[in-house]
Design a protein around this motif. Structure first.
Motif, PDB file in Angstrom:
ATOM      1  N   ARG A 290      23.105  10.359  27.265  1.00 43.69           N
ATOM      2  CA  ARG A 290      23.437   9.198  26.658  1.00 43.69           C
ATOM      3  C   ARG A 290      22.010   8.317  26.274  1.00 43.69           C
ATOM      4  O   ARG A 290      21.740   7.716  25.572  1.00 43.69           O
ATOM      5  N   TYR A 291      21.030   8.516  27.412  1.00 41.42           N
ATOM      6  CA  TYR A 291      19.915   7.790  27.420  1.00 41.42           C
ATOM      7  C   TYR A 291      18.386   8.521  27.549  1.00 41.42           C
ATOM      8  O   TYR A 291      18.470   9.586  28.204  1.00 41.42           O
ATOM      9  N   SER A 292      17.480   7.841  26.840  1.00 41.54           N
ATOM     10  CA  SER A 292      16.150   8.548  27.067  1.00 41.54           C
ATOM     11  C   SER A 292      15.671   7.823  28.282  1.00 41.54           C
ATOM     12  O   SER A 292      16.164   6.803  28.980  1.00 41.54           O
ATOM     13  N   VAL A 293      14.419   8.149  28.731  1.00 38.13           N
ATOM     14  CA  VAL A 293      13.951   7.766  29.693  1.00 38.13           C
ATOM     15  C   VAL A 293      13.531   6.102  29.572  1.00 38.13           C
ATOM     16  O   VAL A 293      13.856   5.230  30.369  1.00 38.13           O
ATOM     17  N   ARG A 294      13.054   5.757  28.460  1.00 37.67           N
ATOM     18  CA  ARG A 294      12.881   4.412  27.937  1.00 37.67           C
ATOM     19  C   ARG A 294      14.180   3.635  28.090  1.00 37.67           C
ATOM     20  O   ARG A 294      14.176   2.444  28.604  1.00 37.67           O
ATOM     21  N   ASP A 295      15.325   4.178  27.542  1.00 37.24           N
ATOM     22  CA  ASP A 295      16.557   3.414  27.595  1.00 37.24           C
ATOM     23  C   ASP A 295      16.863   3.177  29.063  1.00 37.24           C
ATOM     24  O   ASP A 295      17.467   1.941  29.275  1.00 37.24           O
ATOM     25  N   LEU A 296      17.090   4.133  30.084  1.00 38.69           N
ATOM     26  CA  LEU A 296      17.471   4.084  31.192  1.00 38.69           C
ATOM     27  C   LEU A 296      16.470   3.256  32.040  1.00 38.69           C
ATOM     28  O   LEU A 296      17.138   2.183  32.810  1.00 38.69           O
ATOM     29  N   LEU A 297      15.171   2.995  31.941  1.00 34.33           N
ATOM     30  CA  LEU A 297      14.288   2.283  32.486  1.00 34.33           C
ATOM     31  C   LEU A 297      14.640   0.606  31.996  1.00 34.33           C
ATOM     32  O   LEU A 297      14.766  -0.076  33.032  1.00 34.33           O
ATOM     33  N   GLU A 298      15.035   0.708  30.777  1.00 32.56           N
ATOM     34  CA  GLU A 298      15.168  -0.810  30.182  1.00 32.56           C
ATOM     35  C   GLU A 298      16.536  -1.392  30.904  1.00 32.56           C
ATOM     36  O   GLU A 298      16.640  -2.545  31.183  1.00 32.56           O
ATOM     37  N   ASN A 299      17.420  -0.431  30.938  1.00 33.22           N
ATOM     38  CA  ASN A 299      18.882  -0.793  31.608  1.00 33.22           C
ATOM     39  C   ASN A 299      18.496  -1.343  33.036  1.00 33.22           C
ATOM     40  O   ASN A 299      19.405  -2.194  33.555  1.00 33.22           O
TER      41      ASN A 299
END
Length: 177
Positions: free
Chosen positions: A65-74
């Motif tokens: 579901r997530y890119s590294v960027r998305d996961l870090l942002e969350n």
């Protein structure tokens, strides 16, 4: 790699953290990633591979579901996007007292509210008739800063662990030549 100033009052930001991550995570340490998952209290709220409490989203399939960027942002800015399913509400009570938490249910004129994600079984009752105002609360129950004690390698191992779905055979954990 880029150095992040560490110490009291220093927190990871998306801007300073993203440059730490190569296009593809490789050479990560599965055992350390799993240990960081526990050390940062992820398991207190999130379900992951059938473990954990589940008062926050199940992140078992985060890698799909997530890119590294998305996961870090969350992780770094948990209040940017809050799922309706996991959002909190604010109840204004007499004398201006406020109660903030996630509604677990309503019954017989009372609302059951979880106010502390680290003690989900200690929900409190709010009498509906006494509520002056009820509105969505814009701050996530996930506290920011849970990763701030990690060094960059520990953070990479943690993200690899999450993105792999807890799979020690994932290519992110393959030994480097």
């Amino acid at each position: 790699g880029a150095a992040i100033p560490r110490g009291p009052g220093r927190a990871y930001t998306l801007k300073d953290t993203l440059p730490l991550f190569p296009a593809k995570l490789t050479g990560r340490d599965f055992a350390k990633g799993k240990a960081m998952f526990a050390a940062t209290a992820c398991t207190v709220c999130h379900r992951f591979n059938g473990e954990g409490i589940g008062i926050a989203p199940d992140i078992s399939d985060a890698g799909r579901r997530y890119s590294v960027r998305d996961l870090l942002e969350n992780i770094i800015e948990p209040s940017l996007v809050i799922s309706d399913q996991y959002g909190s509400e604010e109840f204004t009570m007499p004398e201006g007292n406020a109660i903030v938490g996630r509604v677990l249910g309503e019954e017989d004129g009372w609302i059951k509210v979880m106010t502390n994600p680290f003690a989900p079984d200690e929900a409190m009752g709010v009498e509906i008739a006494k509520i002056i105002e009820r509105k969505p609360y814009p701050v996530s129950m996930m506290p920011p800063g849970l990763i701030n004690a990690l060094n960059p390698d520990e953070l990479k191992d943690l993200l690899a662990y999450i993105l792999s779905g807890g799979n020690p055979a994932d290519a992110m954990f393959a030994p480097q030549p």
